[in-house]
Design a protein around this motif. Structure first.
Motif, PDB file in Angstrom:
ATOM      1  N   ARG A  15       0.833  -1.212   0.000  1.00 56.68           N
ATOM      2  CA  ARG A  15       0.000   0.000   0.000  1.00 56.68           C
ATOM      3  C   ARG A  15       0.864   1.257   0.000  1.00 56.68           C
ATOM      4  N   ARG A  16       1.919   1.238   0.811  1.00 54.13           N
ATOM      5  CA  ARG A  16       2.794   2.424   0.879  1.00 54.13           C
ATOM      6  C   ARG A  16       3.479   2.661  -0.455  1.00 54.13           C
ATOM      7  N   ALA A  17       3.981   1.597  -1.051  1.00 58.88           N
ATOM      8  CA  ALA A  17       4.654   1.723  -2.345  1.00 58.88           C
ATOM      9  C   ALA A  17       3.688   2.247  -3.406  1.00 58.88           C
ATOM     10  N   ALA A  18       2.464   1.739  -3.416  1.00 49.97           N
ATOM     11  CA  ALA A  18       1.466   2.208  -4.379  1.00 49.97           C
ATOM     12  C   ALA A  18       1.141   3.680  -4.145  1.00 49.97           C
ATOM     13  N   PHE A  19       1.012   4.071  -2.888  1.00 46.15           N
ATOM     14  CA  PHE A  19       0.711   5.464  -2.547  1.00 46.15           C
ATOM     15  C   PHE A  19       1.804   6.393  -3.064  1.00 46.15           C
ATOM     16  N   GLU A  20       3.067   5.949  -2.979  1.00 44.25           N
ATOM     17  CA  GLU A  20       4.200   6.766  -3.409  1.00 44.25           C
ATOM     18  C   GLU A  20       4.577   6.537  -4.872  1.00 44.25           C
ATOM     19  N   SER A  21       3.813   5.684  -5.566  1.00 42.67           N
ATOM     20  CA  SER A  21       4.118   5.326  -6.966  1.00 42.67           C
ATOM     21  C   SER A  21       5.563   4.840  -7.104  1.00 42.67           C
ATOM     22  N   ARG A  22       5.942   3.964  -6.191  1.00 44.48           N
ATOM     23  CA  ARG A  22       7.294   3.392  -6.188  1.00 44.48           C
ATOM     24  C   ARG A  22       7.173   1.883  -6.046  1.00 44.48           C
ATOM     25  N   SER A  23       8.260   1.206  -6.291  1.00 45.66           N
ATOM     26  CA  SER A  23       8.243  -0.246  -6.108  1.00 45.66           C
ATOM     27  C   SER A  23       8.380  -0.567  -4.623  1.00 45.66           C
ATOM     28  N   MET A  24       7.918  -1.751  -4.275  1.00 41.46           N
ATOM     29  CA  MET A  24       8.072  -2.211  -2.892  1.00 41.46           C
ATOM     30  C   MET A  24       9.553  -2.292  -2.533  1.00 41.46           C
ATOM     31  N   GLN A  25      10.373  -2.723  -3.480  1.00 45.07           N
ATOM     32  CA  GLN A  25      11.807  -2.827  -3.232  1.00 45.07           C
ATOM     33  C   GLN A  25      12.415  -1.461  -2.934  1.00 45.07           C
ATOM     34  N   ASP A  26      12.046  -0.443  -3.690  1.00 43.96           N
ATOM     35  CA  ASP A  26      12.580   0.902  -3.439  1.00 43.96           C
ATOM     36  C   ASP A  26      12.201   1.407  -2.054  1.00 43.96           C
ATOM     37  N   VAL A  27      10.954   1.183  -1.662  1.00 50.42           N
ATOM     38  CA  VAL A  27      10.495   1.629  -0.343  1.00 50.42           C
ATOM     39  C   VAL A  27      11.245   0.874   0.750  1.00 50.42           C
ATOM     40  N   ALA A  28      11.416  -0.424   0.591  1.00 51.73           N
ATOM     41  CA  ALA A  28      12.126  -1.228   1.589  1.00 51.73           C
ATOM     42  C   ALA A  28      13.598  -0.819   1.679  1.00 51.73           C
ATOM     43  N   LYS A  29      14.236  -0.572   0.534  1.00 50.44           N
ATOM     44  CA  LYS A  29      15.647  -0.163   0.553  1.00 50.44           C
ATOM     45  C   LYS A  29      15.823   1.188   1.247  1.00 50.44           C
ATOM     46  N   GLN A  30      14.895   2.111   0.990  1.00 47.07           N
ATOM     47  CA  GLN A  30      14.972   3.408   1.658  1.00 47.07           C
ATOM     48  C   GLN A  30      14.792   3.242   3.162  1.00 47.07           C
ATOM     49  N   ALA A  31      13.882   2.375   3.560  1.00 45.39           N
ATOM     50  CA  ALA A  31      13.647   2.136   4.986  1.00 45.39           C
ATOM     51  C   ALA A  31      14.910   1.576   5.649  1.00 45.39           C
ATOM     52  N   VAL A  32      15.599   0.683   4.976  1.00 42.15           N
ATOM     53  CA  VAL A  32      16.835   0.126   5.528  1.00 42.15           C
ATOM     54  C   VAL A  32      17.900   1.215   5.644  1.00 42.15           C
ATOM     55  N   ARG A  33      18.051   2.026   4.599  1.00 42.79           N
ATOM     56  CA  ARG A  33      19.038   3.126   4.653  1.00 42.79           C
ATOM     57  C   ARG A  33      18.742   4.062   5.817  1.00 42.79           C
ATOM     58  N   GLU A  34      17.478   4.454   5.981  1.00 44.51           N
ATOM     59  CA  GLU A  34      17.108   5.366   7.065  1.00 44.51           C
ATOM     60  C   GLU A  34      17.346   4.731   8.425  1.00 44.51           C
ATOM     61  N   TYR A  35      17.035   3.455   8.558  1.00 40.14           N
ATOM     62  CA  TYR A  35      17.250   2.750   9.818  1.00 40.14           C
ATOM     63  C   TYR A  35      18.739   2.746  10.187  1.00 40.14           C
ATOM     64  N   VAL A  36      19.577   2.389   9.232  1.00 41.46           N
ATOM     65  CA  VAL A  36      21.020   2.322   9.494  1.00 41.46           C
ATOM     66  C   VAL A  36      21.562   3.714   9.825  1.00 41.46           C
TER      67      VAL A  36
END
Length: 65
Positions: A15-36
């Motif tokens: 749902r988040r990826a669709a809302f942002e018009s991005r792939s699930m992978q892109d959203v997950a990778k950004q989340a990992v970068r922000e977490y680190v």
């Protein structure tokens, strides 16, 4: 690497990826970068405070009175 998500987690990510018009992978990778990045900053700050705080403990105690 394989990331296994619960059905609820996968749905939320989809749902988040669709809302942002991005792939699930892109959203997950950004989340990992922000977490680190966020945890690296916190760890650095904690290390600095652990090293430097004792030096100023007496002055801080006096200021607190």
């Amino acid at each position: 690497m394989t990331l296994r998500l619960s059905d609820d987690e996968a749905d939320a990510l989809r749902r988040r990826a669709a809302f942002e018009s991005r792939s699930m992978q892109d959203v997950a990778k950004q989340a990992v970068r922000e977490y680190v990045e966020n945890h690296s900053r916190r760890d650095l700050l904690e290390n600095v405070l652990d090293a430097e705080l004792p030096r100023y403990a007496e002055a801080l105690e006096r200021l607190g009175k």
